[in-house]
Every structure is written in C-alpha cells, then in structure tokens.
Write a protein that holds these residues in place. Structure first.
Motif, PDB file in Angstrom:
ATOM      1  N   LEU A 171       2.295  17.496   2.508  1.00  0.00           N
ATOM      2  CA  LEU A 171       1.836  17.357   3.888  1.00  0.00           C
ATOM      3  C   LEU A 171       2.995  17.221   4.873  1.00  0.00           C
ATOM      4  O   LEU A 171       2.883  17.614   6.032  1.00  0.00           O
ATOM      5  N   PHE A 172       4.105  16.629   4.397  1.00  0.00           N
ATOM      6  CA  PHE A 172       5.308  16.453   5.229  1.00  0.00           C
ATOM      7  C   PHE A 172       6.492  17.012   4.444  1.00  0.00           C
ATOM      8  O   PHE A 172       7.148  16.288   3.689  1.00  0.00           O
ATOM      9  N   PRO A 173       6.804  18.301   4.595  1.00  0.00           N
ATOM     10  CA  PRO A 173       7.828  18.946   3.755  1.00  0.00           C
ATOM     11  C   PRO A 173       9.219  18.328   3.861  1.00  0.00           C
ATOM     12  O   PRO A 173      10.031  18.504   2.941  1.00  0.00           O
ATOM     13  N   THR A 174       9.542  17.612   4.933  1.00  0.00           N
ATOM     14  CA  THR A 174      10.873  17.017   5.073  1.00  0.00           C
ATOM     15  C   THR A 174      10.970  15.637   4.417  1.00  0.00           C
ATOM     16  O   THR A 174      12.030  15.002   4.447  1.00  0.00           O
ATOM     17  N   PHE A 175       9.889  15.158   3.839  1.00  0.00           N
ATOM     18  CA  PHE A 175       9.857  13.820   3.243  1.00  0.00           C
ATOM     19  C   PHE A 175      10.773  13.743   2.022  1.00  0.00           C
ATOM     20  O   PHE A 175      10.738  14.603   1.152  1.00  0.00           O
ATOM     21  N   VAL A 176      11.611  12.699   1.966  1.00  0.00           N
ATOM     22  CA  VAL A 176      12.516  12.498   0.830  1.00  0.00           C
ATOM     23  C   VAL A 176      12.397  11.065   0.343  1.00  0.00           C
ATOM     24  O   VAL A 176      12.014  10.166   1.088  1.00  0.00           O
ATOM     25  N   TRP A 177      12.738  10.854  -0.934  1.00  0.00           N
ATOM     26  CA  TRP A 177      12.684   9.509  -1.492  1.00  0.00           C
ATOM     27  C   TRP A 177      13.781   9.346  -2.543  1.00  0.00           C
ATOM     28  O   TRP A 177      14.351  10.320  -3.034  1.00  0.00           O
ATOM     29  N   SER A 178      14.063   8.099  -2.869  1.00  0.00           N
ATOM     30  CA  SER A 178      15.059   7.770  -3.886  1.00  0.00           C
ATOM     31  C   SER A 178      14.502   6.666  -4.770  1.00  0.00           C
ATOM     32  O   SER A 178      13.467   6.071  -4.468  1.00  0.00           O
TER      33      SER A 178
ATOM     34  N   ALA B 187       4.164   5.333   2.412  1.00  0.00           N
ATOM     35  CA  ALA B 187       4.852   6.611   2.209  1.00  0.00           C
ATOM     36  C   ALA B 187       4.497   7.603   3.316  1.00  0.00           C
ATOM     37  O   ALA B 187       5.372   8.307   3.842  1.00  0.00           O
ATOM     38  N   LEU B 188       3.223   7.673   3.689  1.00  0.00           N
ATOM     39  CA  LEU B 188       2.819   8.571   4.774  1.00  0.00           C
ATOM     40  C   LEU B 188       3.505   8.211   6.090  1.00  0.00           C
ATOM     41  O   LEU B 188       3.978   9.085   6.821  1.00  0.00           O
ATOM     42  N   ARG B 189       3.571   6.907   6.370  1.00  0.00           N
ATOM     43  CA  ARG B 189       4.207   6.490   7.622  1.00  0.00           C
ATOM     44  C   ARG B 189       5.711   6.789   7.597  1.00  0.00           C
ATOM     45  O   ARG B 189       6.283   7.235   8.598  1.00  0.00           O
ATOM     46  N   SER B 190       6.348   6.571   6.461  1.00  0.00           N
ATOM     47  CA  SER B 190       7.770   6.907   6.342  1.00  0.00           C
ATOM     48  C   SER B 190       7.993   8.398   6.546  1.00  0.00           C
ATOM     49  O   SER B 190       8.937   8.813   7.229  1.00  0.00           O
ATOM     50  N   ALA B 191       7.118   9.205   5.954  1.00  0.00           N
ATOM     51  CA  ALA B 191       7.241  10.660   6.103  1.00  0.00           C
ATOM     52  C   ALA B 191       7.049  11.078   7.553  1.00  0.00           C
ATOM     53  O   ALA B 191       7.789  11.929   8.073  1.00  0.00           O
ATOM     54  N   LYS B 192       6.079  10.515   8.215  1.00  0.00           N
ATOM     55  CA  LYS B 192       5.814  10.840   9.620  1.00  0.00           C
ATOM     56  C   LYS B 192       7.014  10.496  10.502  1.00  0.00           C
ATOM     57  O   LYS B 192       7.358  11.237  11.435  1.00  0.00           O
ATOM     58  N   GLU B 193       7.668   9.376  10.201  1.00  0.00           N
ATOM     59  CA  GLU B 193       8.781   8.913  11.019  1.00  0.00           C
ATOM     60  C   GLU B 193      10.131   9.413  10.514  1.00  0.00           C
ATOM     61  O   GLU B 193      11.184   8.971  10.992  1.00  0.00           O
ATOM     62  N   HIS B 194      10.112  10.328   9.532  1.00  0.00           N
ATOM     63  CA  HIS B 194      11.330  10.940   8.981  1.00  0.00           C
ATOM     64  C   HIS B 194      12.285   9.892   8.416  1.00  0.00           C
ATOM     65  O   HIS B 194      13.510  10.003   8.552  1.00  0.00           O
ATOM     66  N   LYS B 195      11.704   8.885   7.754  1.00  0.00           N
ATOM     67  CA  LYS B 195      12.502   7.836   7.122  1.00  0.00           C
ATOM     68  C   LYS B 195      12.497   8.032   5.610  1.00  0.00           C
ATOM     69  O   LYS B 195      11.468   8.368   5.034  1.00  0.00           O
ATOM     70  N   PRO B 196      13.647   7.833   4.961  1.00  0.00           N
ATOM     71  CA  PRO B 196      13.657   7.941   3.496  1.00  0.00           C
ATOM     72  C   PRO B 196      12.830   6.831   2.867  1.00  0.00           C
ATOM     73  O   PRO B 196      12.733   5.731   3.405  1.00  0.00           O
ATOM     74  N   PHE B 197      12.231   7.127   1.732  1.00  0.00           N
ATOM     75  CA  PHE B 197      11.359   6.182   1.050  1.00  0.00           C
ATOM     76  C   PHE B 197      12.014   5.750  -0.251  1.00  0.00           C
ATOM     77  O   PHE B 197      12.541   6.577  -1.002  1.00  0.00           O
ATOM     78  N   VAL B 198      11.996   4.443  -0.525  1.00  0.00           N
ATOM     79  CA  VAL B 198      12.600   3.903  -1.745  1.00  0.00           C
ATOM     80  C   VAL B 198      11.502   3.602  -2.760  1.00  0.00           C
ATOM     81  O   VAL B 198      10.552   2.874  -2.458  1.00  0.00           O
TER      82      VAL B 198
ATOM     83  N   GLY C 164       0.835  -1.192   0.000  1.00  0.00           N
ATOM     84  CA  GLY C 164       0.000   0.000   0.000  1.00  0.00           C
ATOM     85  C   GLY C 164       0.869   1.240   0.000  1.00  0.00           C
ATOM     86  O   GLY C 164       1.159   1.810   1.047  1.00  0.00           O
ATOM     87  N   ILE C 165       1.289   1.680  -1.186  1.00  0.00           N
ATOM     88  CA  ILE C 165       2.305   2.723  -1.281  1.00  0.00           C
ATOM     89  C   ILE C 165       1.901   4.014  -0.575  1.00  0.00           C
ATOM     90  O   ILE C 165       2.734   4.674   0.053  1.00  0.00           O
ATOM     91  N   ILE C 166       0.632   4.385  -0.623  1.00  0.00           N
ATOM     92  CA  ILE C 166       0.203   5.648  -0.022  1.00  0.00           C
ATOM     93  C   ILE C 166       0.386   5.605   1.489  1.00  0.00           C
ATOM     94  O   ILE C 166       0.971   6.526   2.082  1.00  0.00           O
ATOM     95  N   ASN C 167      -0.074   4.541   2.112  1.00  0.00           N
ATOM     96  CA  ASN C 167       0.041   4.444   3.563  1.00  0.00           C
ATOM     97  C   ASN C 167       1.482   4.254   4.014  1.00  0.00           C
ATOM     98  O   ASN C 167       1.902   4.819   5.026  1.00  0.00           O
TER      99      ASN C 167
ATOM    100  N   LEU D  85       3.831  10.835  -4.234  1.00  0.00           N
ATOM    101  CA  LEU D  85       4.919  11.276  -3.360  1.00  0.00           C
ATOM    102  C   LEU D  85       4.976  12.800  -3.260  1.00  0.00           C
ATOM    103  O   LEU D  85       5.295  13.348  -2.198  1.00  0.00           O
ATOM    104  N   LYS D  86       4.642  13.477  -4.335  1.00  0.00           N
ATOM    105  CA  LYS D  86       4.607  14.941  -4.291  1.00  0.00           C
ATOM    106  C   LYS D  86       3.507  15.433  -3.344  1.00  0.00           C
ATOM    107  O   LYS D  86       3.701  16.411  -2.609  1.00  0.00           O
ATOM    108  N   GLU D  87       2.360  14.757  -3.359  1.00  0.00           N
ATOM    109  CA  GLU D  87       1.285  15.132  -2.437  1.00  0.00           C
ATOM    110  C   GLU D  87       1.667  14.830  -0.988  1.00  0.00           C
ATOM    111  O   GLU D  87       1.343  15.598  -0.075  1.00  0.00           O
ATOM    112  N   VAL D  88       2.352  13.711  -0.768  1.00  0.00           N
ATOM    113  CA  VAL D  88       2.815  13.392   0.588  1.00  0.00           C
ATOM    114  C   VAL D  88       3.813  14.441   1.067  1.00  0.00           C
ATOM    115  O   VAL D  88       3.765  14.878   2.224  1.00  0.00           O
ATOM    116  N   SER D  89       4.708  14.871   0.183  1.00  0.00           N
ATOM    117  CA  SER D  89       5.710  15.877   0.579  1.00  0.00           C
ATOM    118  C   SER D  89       5.067  17.232   0.853  1.00  0.00           C
ATOM    119  O   SER D  89       5.617  18.048   1.596  1.00  0.00           O
TER     120      SER D  89
END
Length: 308
Positions: A257-264, A192-203, A187-190, A251-255
């Motif tokens: 809501l969580f401006p510090t969210f990053v992904w690779s 990604a949101l959890r990774s953003a909340k926990e300040h974890k990078p998303f792959v 479930g990529i949306i959920n 991912l752009k919409e998640v960022s």
C-alpha cells in the motif's frame, strides 16, 4: 431501549463500539466512563447520552455512575497497561485488578448484574508451538503481568458469579486492528501504517517471524453484539479470526500500500508470546458461520481512514 455503560469509551475499542452502534444498531443508549471528559479527537456519537470523566481506580469517581442510572449491561474495555508496559507490577495490579474488583463490589451494591469483560486471547494462554490453536479450556500460563492480571480478573468474575449472582461474559480477544487506533506504541498494524504514511522507518523487535491472530475491529464489534443478544452467562469465549499472520507478512502488505515503506530488525527482550492462534469453534457454535473481513480489505480500510 437498552442502556449500556461503556468503560473506556474513548479508547480504540470503545470508539469503534460507539461508531458501530451509531451506524448499525438502534434502540441502544450509551453512558461513557473515561479518563477524558470528551473524545480526544472531538468525535461525537449519537448514541452517547452521558459522559463521566474520572479515574477508574477511584471508586468515588465510579459511584455516581451507578447512583444515577440502571444499565442493561456494562462493557469493561479499560486497561491501563499493555504487555510491553506492564513491568510495573504494583501499578498493574492496583490500576487494573484492584480497580476491577472494586467495580464488581459496586455492581453488587447497586444490583447491576450483566458485565461483559474484554480479556486477552493473546496474553493469557502463554507459550505455544506454532501449530497449536488455543481452546478456552487450555491451561493458562501468562508471560506478562498484563496477562496475569487479565486472568486474575476472569477468576474474580467467576467468584462474583458464584457468590453474588453477577452475570459475567468473558471475551478473550485476539489482536484487533482498524480505524481509530491512535497509539504510536501499541498495535503493530496501525503503527506500521502510520509510519509508512509519514515516511518514517519502522523497527521490528525480533526477526519478524512471530505469528499472531488478528481480527478487524468491525468484525469484533459485530460479534460482540451478536453475543450480547445471546448472552451466555459466565462463559469464556475466544474471539479471533482463527488465522495468523507473521510480522513480516503484515509489513509486506503495508509496503504494497505504501511502496516507499522500509523497516529494520532489532534484538529485544521477550515480554510477549511469539505465536498464538485462537480456536473459535465455541464462538461459531454460538453465532453460526461468520464471514470475517479479509485481512487485505481491513488493512485497506484502515489505510483509507488514516489518510483522511
């Protein structure tokens, strides 16, 4: 009072169905069958009158459910795999296909007729070009064992309709998202949101251009019970928003809501379809025009749930 058996009641979809009944419906009681004796996050539901814990693949675990109750309909929301984890073909067949066929035999034995099966709109149809929307009548060429098993279950449901007068309703669901999705793997949306909340990078596996049909879980639950009230027997119905989003769009919409969210990005082996969108004209012909929750609104509601 209508009595429901919900198979897989404590998963993501099952939890939302129970919450929907509690908040929106009256006159329904639910018996839950799940591998767990209670909800893993101690959520309680007013509509639940009984809980059976057991292995779906073990007929002996299921038999007492039907010995003790008569159900107006059964909602089959159990799957032991997702496309990415269905590479163990034997396990997929035994735990999902054979287990469901044994369930259908029990329904015949105990004269239980109505079963709503949650199939897959994403995994069944197979590859498509980006402009094509899948109709229920399209040929199906699944790319994963998960999709093949889902399609085989649909065929067995049709067989039991013809041979034993079972009354199936098959729903090909797109990608649902929303509250109470606890998985960190699916479930990529959920995720990604959890990774953003926990300040974890998303792959991101791939280039992020893959586009799929997403539906807010509250919309699905609402549509589910609209269809149950109509109950078109032995029909296959697509359920989606008929609007696709790419991974990069999400991912752009998640960022936002969580401006510090990053992904690779990382290359990967293809096990799922890169594009799909569902043609929902058959659905709308049955339930009428439907106002789907805008993606941004559903994402914000999911974020607010996550922050709680």
């Amino acid at each position: 009072m209508r009595n429901i058996l919900l198979l897989g009641g404590f998963g993501f979809i099952g939890t939302n169905i129970l919450k929907y009944i509690d908040s929106k419906l009256s006159g329904y009681t639910v018996t839950v069958f799940d591998k767990l004796p209670k909800h893993p996050y101690d959520i309680t539901f007013n509509c639940v009158k009984k809980i059976y814990a057991g292995d779906f693949g073990d007929t002996a675990s299921l038999r007492p459910v039907f010995e003790n109750d008569k159900f107006d309909f059964i909602i089959h929301a159990i799957s032991s795999t997702v496309p990415a984890t269905s590479s163990n073909f034997r396990y997929d067949i035994e735990s999902n296909l054979i287990a469901t066929v044994e369930l259908l035999r029990l329904l015949v034995e105990y004269d239980q007729k109505n079963i709503v099966y949650l199939s897959s709109g994403g995994a069944i149809y197979g590859k498509t070009n980006e402009m094509q929307k899948h109709k229920e009548t399209d040929s199906a060429y699944p790319l994963s064992s998960y999709g093949i098993v889902k399609l085989a279950i649909e065929k067995y449901l049709s067989l039991f309709y013809e041979r034993y007068q079972l009354r199936p309703l098959i729903l090909r669901l797109s990608n649902p998202f929303g509250p109470y999705h606890f998985s960190m793997k699916q479930g990529i949306i959920n995720v990604a949101l959890r990774s953003a909340k926990e300040h974890k990078p998303f792959v991101v596996w791939g280039d992020g251009k893959a586009k799929k049909d997403y539906i807010f879980i509250n919309d699905f639950c609402d549509i589910l019970f609209k269809l149950i009230e109509i109950y078109p027997v032995n029909e296959i119905i697509n359920i989606g928003s008929s609007h696709s989003l790419s991974v990069n769009d999400i991912l752009k919409e998640v960022s936002r809501l969580f401006p510090t969210f990053v992904w690779s990005y990382k290359s990967f082996e293809q096990f799922d379809v890169p594009y799909f969108e569902l043609d929902i004209r058959k659905l709308l012909a049955l339930i009428g025009d439907y106002q789907f929750t805008p993606f941004e609104e559903g994402l914000l509601e999911t974020k607010n749930w996550l922050l709680k």
